[in-house]
Write a protein that holds these residues in place. Structure first.
Motif, PDB file in Angstrom:
ATOM      1  N   GLY A  89      -8.560  26.687  38.180  1.00  0.00           N
ATOM      2  CA  GLY A  89      -7.418  25.895  38.633  1.00  0.00           C
ATOM      3  C   GLY A  89      -6.307  25.847  37.613  1.00  0.00           C
ATOM      4  O   GLY A  89      -5.122  26.012  37.942  1.00  0.00           O
ATOM      5  N   MET A  90      -6.670  25.642  36.352  1.00  0.00           N
ATOM      6  CA  MET A  90      -5.655  25.610  35.305  1.00  0.00           C
ATOM      7  C   MET A  90      -5.033  26.984  35.093  1.00  0.00           C
ATOM      8  O   MET A  90      -3.843  27.096  34.791  1.00  0.00           O
ATOM      9  CB  MET A  90      -6.257  25.091  33.988  1.00  0.00           C
ATOM     10  N   GLU A  99      -0.346  30.399  35.181  1.00  0.00           N
ATOM     11  CA  GLU A  99       0.291  31.646  35.624  1.00  0.00           C
ATOM     12  C   GLU A  99       1.523  31.392  36.486  1.00  0.00           C
ATOM     13  O   GLU A  99       2.482  32.154  36.442  1.00  0.00           O
ATOM     14  CB  GLU A  99      -0.714  32.500  36.396  1.00  0.00           C
ATOM     15  N   ASP A 100       1.510  30.313  37.258  1.00  0.00           N
ATOM     16  CA  ASP A 100       2.638  30.020  38.142  1.00  0.00           C
ATOM     17  C   ASP A 100       3.808  29.354  37.436  1.00  0.00           C
ATOM     18  O   ASP A 100       4.957  29.592  37.803  1.00  0.00           O
ATOM     19  CB  ASP A 100       2.192  29.131  39.298  1.00  0.00           C
ATOM     20  N   TYR A 101       3.555  28.525  36.436  1.00  0.00           N
ATOM     21  CA  TYR A 101       4.620  27.690  35.890  1.00  0.00           C
ATOM     22  C   TYR A 101       5.002  27.971  34.449  1.00  0.00           C
ATOM     23  O   TYR A 101       5.993  27.429  33.973  1.00  0.00           O
ATOM     24  CB  TYR A 101       4.256  26.208  36.041  1.00  0.00           C
ATOM     25  N   VAL A 102       4.247  28.765  33.731  1.00  0.00           N
ATOM     26  CA  VAL A 102       4.637  29.131  32.366  1.00  0.00           C
ATOM     27  C   VAL A 102       5.263  30.516  32.448  1.00  0.00           C
ATOM     28  O   VAL A 102       4.591  31.486  32.803  1.00  0.00           O
ATOM     29  CB  VAL A 102       3.428  29.114  31.405  1.00  0.00           C
ATOM     30  N   LEU A 142       3.761  32.513  25.436  1.00  0.00           N
ATOM     31  CA  LEU A 142       3.247  31.170  25.666  1.00  0.00           C
ATOM     32  C   LEU A 142       2.201  31.164  26.777  1.00  0.00           C
ATOM     33  O   LEU A 142       1.196  30.452  26.695  1.00  0.00           O
ATOM     34  CB  LEU A 142       4.399  30.226  26.013  1.00  0.00           C
ATOM     35  N   LYS A 143       2.424  31.986  27.794  1.00  0.00           N
ATOM     36  CA  LYS A 143       1.465  32.084  28.895  1.00  0.00           C
ATOM     37  C   LYS A 143       0.123  32.622  28.404  1.00  0.00           C
ATOM     38  O   LYS A 143      -0.937  32.082  28.735  1.00  0.00           O
ATOM     39  CB  LYS A 143       2.010  32.990  29.994  1.00  0.00           C
ATOM     40  N   ILE A 144       0.162  33.659  27.585  1.00  0.00           N
ATOM     41  CA  ILE A 144      -1.080  34.236  27.057  1.00  0.00           C
ATOM     42  C   ILE A 144      -1.796  33.227  26.165  1.00  0.00           C
ATOM     43  O   ILE A 144      -3.013  33.059  26.251  1.00  0.00           O
ATOM     44  CB  ILE A 144      -0.781  35.549  26.300  1.00  0.00           C
ATOM     45  N   ALA A 145      -1.047  32.527  25.326  1.00  0.00           N
ATOM     46  CA  ALA A 145      -1.647  31.518  24.454  1.00  0.00           C
ATOM     47  C   ALA A 145      -2.266  30.385  25.274  1.00  0.00           C
ATOM     48  O   ALA A 145      -3.381  29.930  24.980  1.00  0.00           O
ATOM     49  CB  ALA A 145      -0.600  30.958  23.495  1.00  0.00           C
ATOM     50  N   ALA A 146      -1.575  29.944  26.309  1.00  0.00           N
ATOM     51  CA  ALA A 146      -2.088  28.864  27.154  1.00  0.00           C
ATOM     52  C   ALA A 146      -3.345  29.305  27.905  1.00  0.00           C
ATOM     53  O   ALA A 146      -4.299  28.531  28.038  1.00  0.00           O
ATOM     54  CB  ALA A 146      -1.015  28.400  28.131  1.00  0.00           C
TER      55      ALA A 146
END
Length: 124
Positions: A80-81, A86-89, A94-98
């Motif tokens: 879910g996260m 993937e949708d909002y970052v 930053l997306k890869i780190a998150a």
């Protein structure tokens, strides 16, 4: 000579979208059933002594169901996260780190809960 649409038709989103979709739905159904057991267990243990609670959690059937709940819940949480990230970052680094932190956090939570349940179960 193929058009760009012809090259990507049928590939989907890296060919993994369906598996992700079904795993999320399967863990949601498992969470529904396992959460009912968990809430029932909490209600039945309300007001009990520490020794009574640990004795109940040490029962093999209860431990197995609780371990299944931890596994299903953590996998569902990670999926879910992942979708939200993937949708909002939008910044790629930053997306890869998150996404990495999401995976590590899920592993830590799952292993911590598993360790606690096994420690209670084996009476160590």
């Amino acid at each position: 000579m193929r058009t760009p649409l012809g090259q990507v038709r049928g590939l989907g989103a890296a060919r993994s979208g369906t598996g992700h979709f079904w795993l999320q739905r399967m863990t949601a159904v498992a969470n529904l059933v396992l959460s009912i057991f968990f809430v029932g267990l909490l209600i039945s243990l309300a007001g009990e002594s520490h020794a009574s609670v640990t004795a109940t959690l040490a029962h093999p059937l209860v431990t197995i169901v609780m371990l299944l709940f931890v596994l299903s819940a953590t996998v569902h949480m990670r999926l879910g996260m992942q979708v939200i990230i993937e949708d909002y970052v939008h910044h790629e680094a930053l997306k890869i780190a998150a996404l990495m932190l999401n995976t590590f956090f899920t592993i830590v939570i799952g292993l911590s809960a598993t360790f606690a349940l096994l420690k209670i179960s084996f009476g160590v």
